[in-house]
Write an enzyme that holds these catalytic residues in place. Structure first.
Site, short mmCIF file in Angstrom:
data_model
loop_
_atom_site.label_atom_id
_atom_site.label_comp_id
_atom_site.label_asym_id
_atom_site.label_seq_id
_atom_site.Cartn_x
_atom_site.Cartn_y
_atom_site.Cartn_z
N GLY A 45 -12.09 73.10 58.41
CA GLY A 45 -12.38 74.28 57.61
C GLY A 45 -13.87 74.59 57.79
O GLY A 45 -14.71 73.69 57.69
N ARG A 87 -17.16 71.03 67.22
CA ARG A 87 -16.16 72.11 67.23
C ARG A 87 -16.90 73.42 67.48
O ARG A 87 -17.88 73.71 66.80
CB ARG A 87 -15.38 72.16 65.90
CG ARG A 87 -14.41 71.00 65.74
CD ARG A 87 -13.41 71.23 64.64
NE ARG A 87 -12.31 72.09 65.08
CZ ARG A 87 -11.35 72.52 64.24
NH1 ARG A 87 -11.38 72.21 62.96
NH2 ARG A 87 -10.37 73.28 64.69
N ASP A 230 -13.53 81.73 60.70
CA ASP A 230 -14.42 80.71 61.27
C ASP A 230 -15.67 81.33 61.86
O ASP A 230 -16.68 80.67 62.03
CB ASP A 230 -13.67 79.88 62.31
CG ASP A 230 -12.76 78.89 61.61
OD1 ASP A 230 -11.68 79.29 61.15
OD2 ASP A 230 -13.17 77.72 61.46
N ASN A 240 -10.22 83.43 63.38
CA ASN A 240 -9.65 82.52 62.37
C ASN A 240 -8.49 81.77 63.02
O ASN A 240 -8.16 81.98 64.20
CB ASN A 240 -9.19 83.32 61.14
CG ASN A 240 -8.87 82.41 59.97
OD1 ASN A 240 -9.68 81.56 59.59
ND2 ASN A 240 -7.66 82.52 59.42
N LYS A 241 -7.89 80.89 62.24
CA LYS A 241 -6.80 80.04 62.74
C LYS A 241 -5.79 80.86 63.55
O LYS A 241 -5.39 81.96 63.14
CB LYS A 241 -6.11 79.38 61.54
CG LYS A 241 -4.93 78.48 61.85
CD LYS A 241 -5.22 77.44 62.90
CE LYS A 241 -6.42 76.59 62.62
NZ LYS A 241 -6.91 75.83 63.81
O1 MRU Z 1 -8.75 74.19 62.53
P1 MRU Z 1 -9.13 74.31 61.08
O2 MRU Z 1 -8.14 73.69 60.16
O3 MRU Z 1 -10.54 73.82 60.84
O4 MRU Z 1 -9.14 75.86 60.80
C1 MRU Z 1 -9.51 76.33 59.55
C2 MRU Z 1 -9.33 77.78 59.43
O5 MRU Z 1 -8.97 78.47 60.35
C3 MRU Z 1 -9.76 78.41 58.15
O6 MRU Z 1 -9.01 79.55 57.92
C4 MRU Z 1 -11.24 78.75 58.27
O7 MRU Z 1 -12.02 77.62 58.50
C5 MRU Z 1 -11.82 79.54 57.21
S1 MRU Z 1 -11.52 79.09 55.55
C6 MRU Z 1 -12.41 77.83 55.09
#
Ligand code: MRU
Length: 349
Positions: A45, A87, A230, A240-241
């Site tokens: 996150g 990351r 992100d 984003n994801k």
């Molecule tokens: O791969 P992750 O679990 O780190 O991805 C997280 C996300 O895509 C969230 O939507 C993003 O970090 C924003 S919300 C805190």
């Protein structure tokens, strides 16, 4: 519930790889191990990995055997490189390590100054999330069915959450919302983490397969789509994801508003558009296995992008701690970034 904190010279984190089946806390006293924890998604996150980057820098200062100030700063530059590489998509990580490095360059007692700033950064994250929650709750219709992707709650931040913080704030204000929780393949952050957080908070929800989202939208069962970010480019394109883009396009097609919720630290004005955002590609094993069980043939070729970019034309608004940005995003995001930076400077001792 804090996701990450400092205790007696160590960084403590809730291990998100094993939730919800096991609740365990892990500790680190080496910044290299923190970088590995970020890569392996022990912590994940965007704001949470920003906080981890901050505490990683504090560990690096503590670990350093430098005999001069310049050597100490060199060690921190090196630590920043290691942590930032953990990351690539979430800009919060490099934003946090830059903030710590800048502070170190101005400080006499570098280890204590860096630790104090890392702690301040983590505390500010909680306060920022609460302000985003209040700003975002205002755009959630009464009794809305909210479609949410990935995990953006306390676990994705230091506490409270970004998009899930908005859901939480709406609920705390007495808005009887209901959440459709996308399972979020391949890592299942929705099924494992968001479902768990919402159930703990007593907020009504149903877990859905990612593939059910379009059906629900067409059937009139979704009033608003809310996800995190992100990295937000200067023009409002949102990384984003993976799967967020598909939801935003479906939302527009069905006349449903789609909001991204992100602190100013997620806005990267150096990225002119989404094309400038690096997209992380992760281990094929995440796609070929679920919970350790193989679901695809041996040696199958796999492509596993962890994020996608939603072009700004599909985004209704971007909720930040300084207010909700609407198009033209180039203008509104710049104002938010300036306001947030001024606020950080104001509260410094
Ligand atoms: O791969 P992750 O679990 O780190 O991805 C997280 C996300 O895509 C969230 O939507 C993003 O970090 C924003 S919300 C805190």
């Amino acid at each position: 519930m804090r996701t990450i904190w400092w205790d007696g010279g160590q960084v403590m984190m809730i291990n998100q790889r094993i939730l919800p089946l096991e609740h365990a806390v892990v500790s680190y006293n080496d910044y290299h191990a923190v970088a590995t924890a970020i890569t392996d998604m022990v912590i994940r996150g965007a704001p949470a990995i920003g906080a981890a980057g901050g505490f990683g820098m504090a560990l690096a200062a503590q670990q350093s055997t430098a005999t001069s100030r310049d050597e100490m700063l060199d060690d921190l530059v090196q630590a920043k490189q290691v942590l930032d590489a953990a990351r690539p998509t979430a800009v919060n990580l490099a934003w946090a390590t830059s903030r710590l490095l800048e502070l170190a360059a101005k400080s006499d007692d570098i280890p204590s100054a860096v630790l104090a700033e890392a702690q301040r950064l983590a505390d500010q994250d909680v306060e920022i999330n609460r302000r985003m929650g209040a700003n975002g709750a205002a755009v959630v219709p009464h009794g809305a069915n909210i479609l949410h992707h990935c995990n953006t709650g306390s676990l994705a931040t230091v506490d409270y959450g970004t998009a899930l913080g908005v859901v939480r704030a709406a609920w705390e204000q007495g808005n009887p919302v209901h959440v459709w929780v996308d399972e979020t393949r391949p890592q299942l952050q929705g099924a494992r983490l968001t479902a768990w957080e919402l159930m703990e908070a007593g907020i009504p929800m149903h877990l859905i397969a990612d593939n059910a989202a379009g059906y629900l939208m067409l059937a009139g069962k979704v009033d608003v789509v809310i996800f995190g970010a992100d990295r937000v480019a200067a023009n409002g394109d949102v990384a984003n994801k993976v799967g967020s883009y598909k939801l935003a396009v479906l939302a527009k097609e069905n006349g449903i508003p789609c909001y991204s919720v992100a602190p100013a630290s997620t806005i990267d004005l150096n990225a002119a558009t989404g094309d400038d955002i690096p997209i992380e590609e992760r281990d094929p094993h995440e796609v070929t296995h679920i919970g350790g069980v193989q679901i695809a043939p041996d040696d199958v070729p796999v492509y596993n992008p962890a994020f996608d970019v939603t072009p700004h034309r599909y985004i209704t608004g971007i909720v930040t701690e300084e207010g909700v940005c609407y198009p033209p995003f180039t203008e509104s995001l710049r104002c938010v970034k300036e306001a947030a930076e001024a606020r950080i400077k104001e509260v410094k001792p």
